[in-house]
Design an enzyme around this catalytic site. Structure first.
Site, PDB file in Angstrom:
ATOM      1  N   LYS A  68     -12.862   6.620   6.243  1.00  0.00           N
ATOM      2  CA  LYS A  68     -12.338   5.269   6.046  1.00  0.00           C
ATOM      3  C   LYS A  68     -12.966   4.223   6.967  1.00  0.00           C
ATOM      4  O   LYS A  68     -13.026   3.051   6.613  1.00  0.00           O
ATOM      5  CB  LYS A  68     -10.810   5.264   6.177  1.00  0.00           C
ATOM      6  CG  LYS A  68     -10.122   6.044   5.066  1.00  0.00           C
ATOM      7  CD  LYS A  68      -8.603   5.956   5.172  1.00  0.00           C
ATOM      8  CE  LYS A  68      -7.944   6.720   4.035  1.00  0.00           C
ATOM      9  NZ  LYS A  68      -6.469   6.592   4.068  1.00  0.00           N
ATOM     10  N   ASP A 105      -4.037   1.159   0.674  1.00  0.00           N
ATOM     11  CA  ASP A 105      -2.919   1.871   1.297  1.00  0.00           C
ATOM     12  C   ASP A 105      -1.837   0.880   1.751  1.00  0.00           C
ATOM     13  O   ASP A 105      -0.642   1.141   1.582  1.00  0.00           O
ATOM     14  CB  ASP A 105      -3.395   2.668   2.510  1.00  0.00           C
ATOM     15  CG  ASP A 105      -4.162   3.921   2.126  1.00  0.00           C
ATOM     16  OD1 ASP A 105      -3.874   4.485   1.054  1.00  0.00           O
ATOM     17  OD2 ASP A 105      -5.040   4.334   2.907  1.00  0.00           O
TER      18      ASP A 105
END
Length: 275
Positions: A68, A105
């Protein structure tokens, strides 16, 4: 562009990922024939080489740990949301070769909370301070109007959370993990810990708990979530998060909106039940 389009989830380990199930269910529901979604075991060292193989047929990538942050230097730009936590879980690829990163997210967490009727709370608590905690803190900045108490297991993690709090402009108080039972009385508790870590707290769930967001989905329910639910408290699961963030990914990668949330959720539940 016409013709087959490709998307995939990358990470290491990746075999457990439910993303292919969710995205393929969305493609089927949307009638996107010729679209495929796969999974690839890719670590940080292999990521640049994988990007070099991407052709114009690629529409997007989902990223899990440990990619990420590693992906950011490989992109042409990232969204403000992704920049707020230095984490990208979504890459949208355009025909002209541009690669743009986003973080679904954070809005996925907010959407999952909203779905369970949790729009605003005065205070909140976070259990754990690992990789997911910064996204949880960013999500809570949109939901919590007051102090967020973070229970950590190490001073190094405490320092990290203080830095994130300053960056996200939220009020955080660091508390010891030994006092984590106190967190269970908050209006909203977000558990970001690995499987098994909160099991020892289950006995301390109050008789009238408020809301618990446990980011795990396998195994499910966790001991904490099971006790919480048994006492009548609201429980938001990791599957709720996974589906909501995937909905946003599908919409960005395909350009089709709204994505079929319920069909994706059913596919995820069926896949977990089959494990």
């Amino acid at each position: 562009m016409p013709g087959p389009r490709r998307a995939a989830v990358l990470g290491s380990p990746i075999a457990h990922s439910l993303s292919p199930v969710l995205h393929r269910a969305a493609y089927a529901e949307l009638g996107l024939e010729g679209w495929t979604y796969d999974r690839f075991e890719v670590d940080e060292a292999a990521l640049p080489g994988f990007f070099e193989t991407l052709g114009p047929e690629w529409a997007g990538l989902s990223l899990t740990m440990p990619l990420k942050r590693a992906v950011i230097p490989l992109l042409d730009g990232i969204s403000e949301t992704a920049a707020s936590v230095d984490a990208v879980n979504t890459v949208v690829l355009t025909e002209d070769g541009r690669r743009t990163g986003d973080n679904t997210d954070i809005p996925g967490m907010v959407a999952a909370l909203h779905e369970h009727g949790i729009d605003k709370v005065d205070t909140a608590a976070i259990l754990g301070a690992g990789a997911t905690a910064s996204s949880a803190l960013a999500a809570l900045s949109r939901v919590c109007t007051g102090e967020i108490v973070v229970h950590v297991r190490s001073e190094a993690r405490a320092d990290e959370m203080r830095q994130w709090a300053e960056r996200l402009d939220v009020t955080v108080r660091i508390a010891a993990w030994d006092d984590a039972e106190e967190a269970l009385h908050a209006p909203l508790v977000v558990s970001t810990t690995p499987a098994g870590v909160t099991d020892a707290l289950a006995h301390a769930v109050p008789e009238r708990p408020a809301a618990l967001f446990d980011v795990l989905y396998d195994p499910w329910p966790t001991a904490l979530a099971a006790r919480w639910s048994a006492y009548g408290g609201a429980v938001v699961s990791g599957l709720d998060l996974l589906v909501h963030q995937a909905v946003l990914q599908v919409e960005q990668m395909t350009g089709r909106s709204p994505a079929p949330l319920e069909a994706m959720r059913r596919a995820g539940e069926e896949a977990l039940a089959a494990r």
